[in-house]
Write a protein that holds these residues in place. Structure first.
Motif, PDB file in Angstrom:
ATOM      1  N   LEU A 263       0.854  -1.188   0.000  1.00  0.00           N
ATOM      2  CA  LEU A 263       0.000   0.000   0.000  1.00  0.00           C
ATOM      3  C   LEU A 263       0.889   1.237   0.000  1.00  0.00           C
ATOM      4  N   VAL A 264       0.726   2.091  -1.021  1.00  0.00           N
ATOM      5  CA  VAL A 264       1.541   3.296  -1.156  1.00  0.00           C
ATOM      6  C   VAL A 264       0.612   4.505  -1.183  1.00  0.00           C
ATOM      7  N   GLU A 265       0.600   5.266  -0.092  1.00  0.00           N
ATOM      8  CA  GLU A 265      -0.333   6.388   0.051  1.00  0.00           C
ATOM      9  C   GLU A 265       0.301   7.420   0.980  1.00  0.00           C
TER      10      GLU A 265
ATOM     11  N   MET B   2       0.166  10.938  -6.637  1.00  0.00           N
ATOM     12  CA  MET B   2       0.945  12.071  -6.147  1.00  0.00           C
ATOM     13  C   MET B   2       1.665  11.670  -4.869  1.00  0.00           C
ATOM     14  N   LEU B   3       2.980  11.422  -4.987  1.00  0.00           N
ATOM     15  CA  LEU B   3       3.782  10.917  -3.874  1.00  0.00           C
ATOM     16  C   LEU B   3       5.091  11.699  -3.750  1.00  0.00           C
TER      17      LEU B   3
ATOM     18  N   THR C 272      -6.334   7.377  -6.106  1.00  0.00           N
ATOM     19  CA  THR C 272      -5.877   8.755  -6.175  1.00  0.00           C
ATOM     20  C   THR C 272      -7.016   9.755  -6.199  1.00  0.00           C
ATOM     21  N   ALA C 273      -6.689  11.007  -5.858  1.00  0.00           N
ATOM     22  CA  ALA C 273      -7.666  12.090  -5.941  1.00  0.00           C
ATOM     23  C   ALA C 273      -7.755  12.647  -7.351  1.00  0.00           C
ATOM     24  N   LEU C 274      -6.848  12.238  -8.239  1.00  0.00           N
ATOM     25  CA  LEU C 274      -6.838  12.735  -9.611  1.00  0.00           C
ATOM     26  C   LEU C 274      -7.868  11.967 -10.435  1.00  0.00           C
TER      27      LEU C 274
END
Length: 221
Positions: free
Chosen positions: A7-9, A55-56, A80-82
């Motif tokens: 998980l990458v957030e 976005m990271l 993502t929010a995109l």
């Protein structure tokens, strides 16, 4: 064998919430908030699914996805929010498997995770590779219709190789996944088990990448 998810957030609240729900659903979750750390984790471990923000800090989600796809076809769910079409198209062009936009219902995310794992075979009750059939729930392996007399560790190594098909698994990865991160042994432990595993199979389907690790031979019908 446990289903392991990366998980990458970068939003710590979202990251902790998703990790908690996934863990409660029975998955093993490695979480990070930085793209560079995610890159290192992916190349040092074997995952059945990646949930990836775009976005990271460090490497972006798009950059990570391109790097992941150079190695294998592990399912990747973009989170993502995109929500614009351009970013979604870019993700799918880079071979993302699914795309979820924030905000989202956690139950829907869990269903998407389950669907991707089911589609990839990670949740299958029976896994086939050439003449080999693995039955994860019973820890049994059958080759050419004949059950192999494997120990638990031998089965877990074989399962790991099948799950990582197309990829060379290092001694370190096999040790950490089968014996655990705190195991005091070294690569000779893996070598001994691979030797015993080969001796029990009618055909040798495990190749040695000298100085690196092991991989399965190319699948044949």
């Amino acid at each position: 064998m446990d289903i392991r998810i990366l998980l990458v957030e970068d939003d710590e609240h979202i990251c902790n919430t998703v990790k908690t729900f996934l863990s409660e659903a029975g998955y093993k979750v490695d979480a990070c908030i930085d793209g560079n750390e995610a890159h290192q984790k992916f190349f040092n471990n074997l995952y059945q699914l990646v949930i990836l923000d775009i976005m990271l800090p460090g490497m972006s989600g798009h950059e990570l996805l391109l790097e992941f796809r150079k190695l294998n076809n592990t399912p990747v769910l973009m989170m993502t929010a995109l929500s614009d079409d351009e970013n979604q198209i870019k993700a799918f062009d880079a071979e993302a498997d699914d795309y979820v936009t924030k905000p989202f219902r956690i139950q829907l995310l869990l269903k998407r995770v389950e669907a991707l794992l089911r589609r990839s075979g990670a949740l299958a009750k029976e896994i086939r590779y050439s003449k080999l059939t693995l039955l994860p729930e019973d820890f049994k392996a059958v080759y050419g219709g004949v059950e192999l007399p494997l120990t638990l560790k031998e089965f877990e190594i074989l399962m790991l190789l099948v799950q990582g098909r197309g990829r060379t698994l290092s001694h370190e990865i096999i040790l950490s996944r089968v014996w655990g991160y705190d195991f005091d042994g070294d690569g000779s432990t893996v070598h001994t088990h691979i030797k015993n595993l080969r001796a029990k199979m009618p055909e040798n389907i495990i190749q040695t990448a000298r100085g690196v690790g092991y991989r399965l031979v190319e699948e044949t019908l």
